[in-house]
Design an enzyme around this catalytic site. Structure first.
Site, PDB file in Angstrom:
ATOM      1  N   CYS A 285       0.837  -1.204   0.000  1.00  0.00           N
ATOM      2  CA  CYS A 285       0.000   0.000   0.000  1.00  0.00           C
ATOM      3  C   CYS A 285       0.868   1.249   0.000  1.00  0.00           C
ATOM      4  O   CYS A 285       1.741   1.406   0.860  1.00  0.00           O
ATOM      5  CB  CYS A 285      -0.917   0.001   1.217  1.00  0.00           C
ATOM      6  SG  CYS A 285      -1.910   1.508   1.366  1.00  0.00           S
TER       7      CYS A 285
ATOM      8  N   CYS B 241      -1.199   6.306   6.994  1.00  0.00           N
ATOM      9  CA  CYS B 241      -2.492   5.716   7.346  1.00  0.00           C
ATOM     10  C   CYS B 241      -2.342   4.724   8.496  1.00  0.00           C
ATOM     11  O   CYS B 241      -1.416   3.911   8.516  1.00  0.00           O
ATOM     12  CB  CYS B 241      -3.083   5.023   6.125  1.00  0.00           C
ATOM     13  SG  CYS B 241      -4.596   4.099   6.466  1.00  0.00           S
TER      14      CYS B 241
ATOM     15  N   CYS C  27      -8.303   2.276  -0.992  1.00  0.00           N
ATOM     16  CA  CYS C  27      -7.909   1.443   0.150  1.00  0.00           C
ATOM     17  C   CYS C  27      -7.787   0.006  -0.336  1.00  0.00           C
ATOM     18  O   CYS C  27      -8.773  -0.587  -0.797  1.00  0.00           O
ATOM     19  CB  CYS C  27      -8.937   1.541   1.271  1.00  0.00           C
ATOM     20  SG  CYS C  27      -8.578   0.436   2.671  1.00  0.00           S
TER      21      CYS C  27
ATOM     22  N   GLU D  17     -29.595  -9.061  23.849  1.00  0.00           N
ATOM     23  CA  GLU D  17     -28.843  -8.018  23.144  1.00  0.00           C
ATOM     24  C   GLU D  17     -29.253  -6.660  23.706  1.00  0.00           C
ATOM     25  O   GLU D  17     -30.429  -6.420  23.975  1.00  0.00           O
ATOM     26  CB  GLU D  17     -29.146  -8.090  21.644  1.00  0.00           C
ATOM     27  CG  GLU D  17     -28.731  -6.892  20.817  1.00  0.00           C
ATOM     28  CD  GLU D  17     -27.240  -6.619  20.856  1.00  0.00           C
ATOM     29  OE1 GLU D  17     -26.872  -5.432  20.887  1.00  0.00           O
ATOM     30  OE2 GLU D  17     -26.448  -7.585  20.866  1.00  0.00           O
TER      31      GLU D  17
ATOM     32  N   CYS E 129     -12.958 -11.080  19.745  1.00  0.00           N
ATOM     33  CA  CYS E 129     -12.080 -10.345  18.828  1.00  0.00           C
ATOM     34  C   CYS E 129     -10.866  -9.776  19.547  1.00  0.00           C
ATOM     35  O   CYS E 129      -9.996  -9.182  18.900  1.00  0.00           O
ATOM     36  CB  CYS E 129     -12.849  -9.229  18.127  1.00  0.00           C
ATOM     37  SG  CYS E 129     -13.542  -7.993  19.244  1.00  0.00           S
TER      38      CYS E 129
END
EC number: 2.1.1.-
Length: 458
Positions: A97, A105, A193, A340, A411
């Site tokens: 990139c 970035c 991107c 939730e 995550c």
């Protein structure tokens, strides 16, 4: 008149000698030998004085010149960028990139590493977090140390998978779209991107001007042609006319309430996973990698092995991805409860799973709603908490429900490891752990841990 108390000698010195401001080390450069990778996309090094440096744009074993980007004398650690590579690693490549690199970035962390090396580094981070926070070796967690790429992502060095189906572009004062620099509000203007999914790139967000906008989020749904743009105007700004290279629905973030409101088109996108279509409202959560939802459903169901008639919990259920998969597998005699906190996500989950009488979705925080249900026994639990994890209190409660198996989707390996430690305290053991590279070029991974009662593993 009452006399003021006499000041101590220390107080008198403090008045006489003003406290000096800490000396910033930003811009200082150090030649260092780079040590192991750390959680967060950087590696650890030390200055000649012994001060810890968290260095980006480097790899373990390299000798580099590190320029400080944050920190001061006496700080516990400094942040730095590797601005000159004196002795490169065999795993180093030229970043594909053109916008990657020190001061550029901040969207990617490992553009300068071979794809296999990226996955190996991520595995080392997961292993370190497991050992430090849960006291588990990979073998004790039932993990072979492999970080698995998503289907189609195993590419040669120099090629970049285009995987990101949701990209939030920041907009500078001149209306140019770009991405934020690392740990900064500064914007790096870009014209493309590389990790954006094809459906996002086709919209041409970066090739348009966005006067008056603070951010422009682009969404390209998986399994449908739905495309959506969410605009966040600066205070007092008017919305621009949105003319893109593909048809889109347009939403805006309200200045006063922060809610997402329809401008034109559908206020949702349709995502596809596990042979089911899911409605995801504007601003709602869905996995960013196009293969992620199916990958995670498969891993969770293979780990849980649901049976007909099972009672299952889907906690932090979002729009109902795992609840739908469970409902299919537990059959008419089974039951699934999803919990939730997000109001719009609950509406979507109820819509998505309306065909199942055996599914109930409750709104609220898990730690508040679950005790109120009166449920004291379940067969299976899936939890996919936010990045901070479920926490001790929730894990303690779940450990009392007698679940045959628990699937924990995470995550953040640090939060996962902490919670696995709490589950161990509650009488559970980790049966298997699988780690997936669903965020190529970044420091992030997705983990699926399957737990069972410790007594069963004896």
């Amino acid at each position: 008149m009452q006399a003021e108390p006499k000041k101590s000698q220390a107080e008198q010195r403090a008045v006489a000698e003003p406290v000096s401001e800490p000396v910033s080390l930003v811009g200082e450069e150090y030649e260092v030998e780079v040590g192991p990778v750390a959680h967060g996309g950087h590696c650890i090094a030390r200055t000649s004085e012994g001060q810890v440096l968290f260095v980006r744009h480097t790899l373990p074993g390299e000798r580099v010149v590190a320029r400080v980007t944050e920190g001061e004398e006496g700080a516990r650690f400094l942040r730095a960028d590797a601005v000159e590579i004196l002795d490169p690693s065999k795993d180093r490549i030229e970043a594909p990139c053109p916008f990657a690199g020190p001061g550029r970035c901040g969207g990617c962390d490992w553009q300068h590493a071979k794809p296999g090396a990226q996955r190996r580094l991520k595995g080392e981070v997961v292993a370190e977090q497991l050992q430090r926070l849960a006291g588990l070796t990979p073998e004790e967690a039932g993990w072979d140390g492999t970080v698995m790429p998503a289907e189609g992502d195993k590419l040669p060095a120099g090629q970049v998978p285009s995987w990101r189906t949701r990209v939030q572009f920041a907009v500078d004062a001149d209306g140019r779209a770009g991405l934020r620099r690392h740990r900064s509000h500064e914007i790096e203007p870009i014209d493309h991107c590389m990790i954006a999914a094809e459906g996002v790139s086709e919209l041409g967000i970066e090739r348009r001007d966005w006067p008056g906008m603070a951010t422009v989020e682009a969404i390209a749904a998986t399994g449908s042609q739905d495309r959506q743009v969410i605009l966040t105007p600066r205070p007092g700004a008017r919305l621009p006319i949105v003319e893109l290279d593909r048809p889109v629905s347009v939403m805006r973030v309200g200045e006063k309430d922060g809610g997402v409101h329809r401008v034109h088109g559908r206020p949702f996108v349709r995502e596809r996973a596990d042979d089911r279509t899911y409605r995801v409202g504007s601003g709602g959560f869905w996995q960013v990698h196009p293969k992620a939802a199916d990958t995670l459903v498969t891993a969770v169901m293979q780990g849980l092995l649901p049976r007909k008639g099972d009672m299952a919990l889907d906690l932090y259920c979002g729009v109902g991805l795992f609840a739908g998969a469970l409902a299919d597998r537990v059959g008419d005699q089974g039951a699934v409860l999803g919990i939730e906190s997000g109001k719009r996500a609950v509406e979507d989950a109820r819509h998505n799973l309306a065909a199942f009488d055996r599914v109930r979705i409750e709104q609220g925080k898990v730690e508040s709603v679950l005790p109120r249900t009166g449920i004291d026994e379940v067969d299976l639990i899936v939890l996919d908490p936010p990045r901070a994890g479920a926490g001790r209190k929730t894990v303690q409660h779940l450990s009392t429900l007698g679940a045959r198996r628990i699937a924990y989707v995470a995550c953040d390996p640090a939060a996962l490891a902490r919670d696995l430690g709490y589950f161990q305290d509650g009488g559970y053991r980790v049966r298997t752990l699988r780690v997936f590279d669903l965020f190529p070029m970044t420091a992030h991974v997705e983990c699926v841990a399957i737990l069972e009662p410790a007594a069963k593993g004896l």
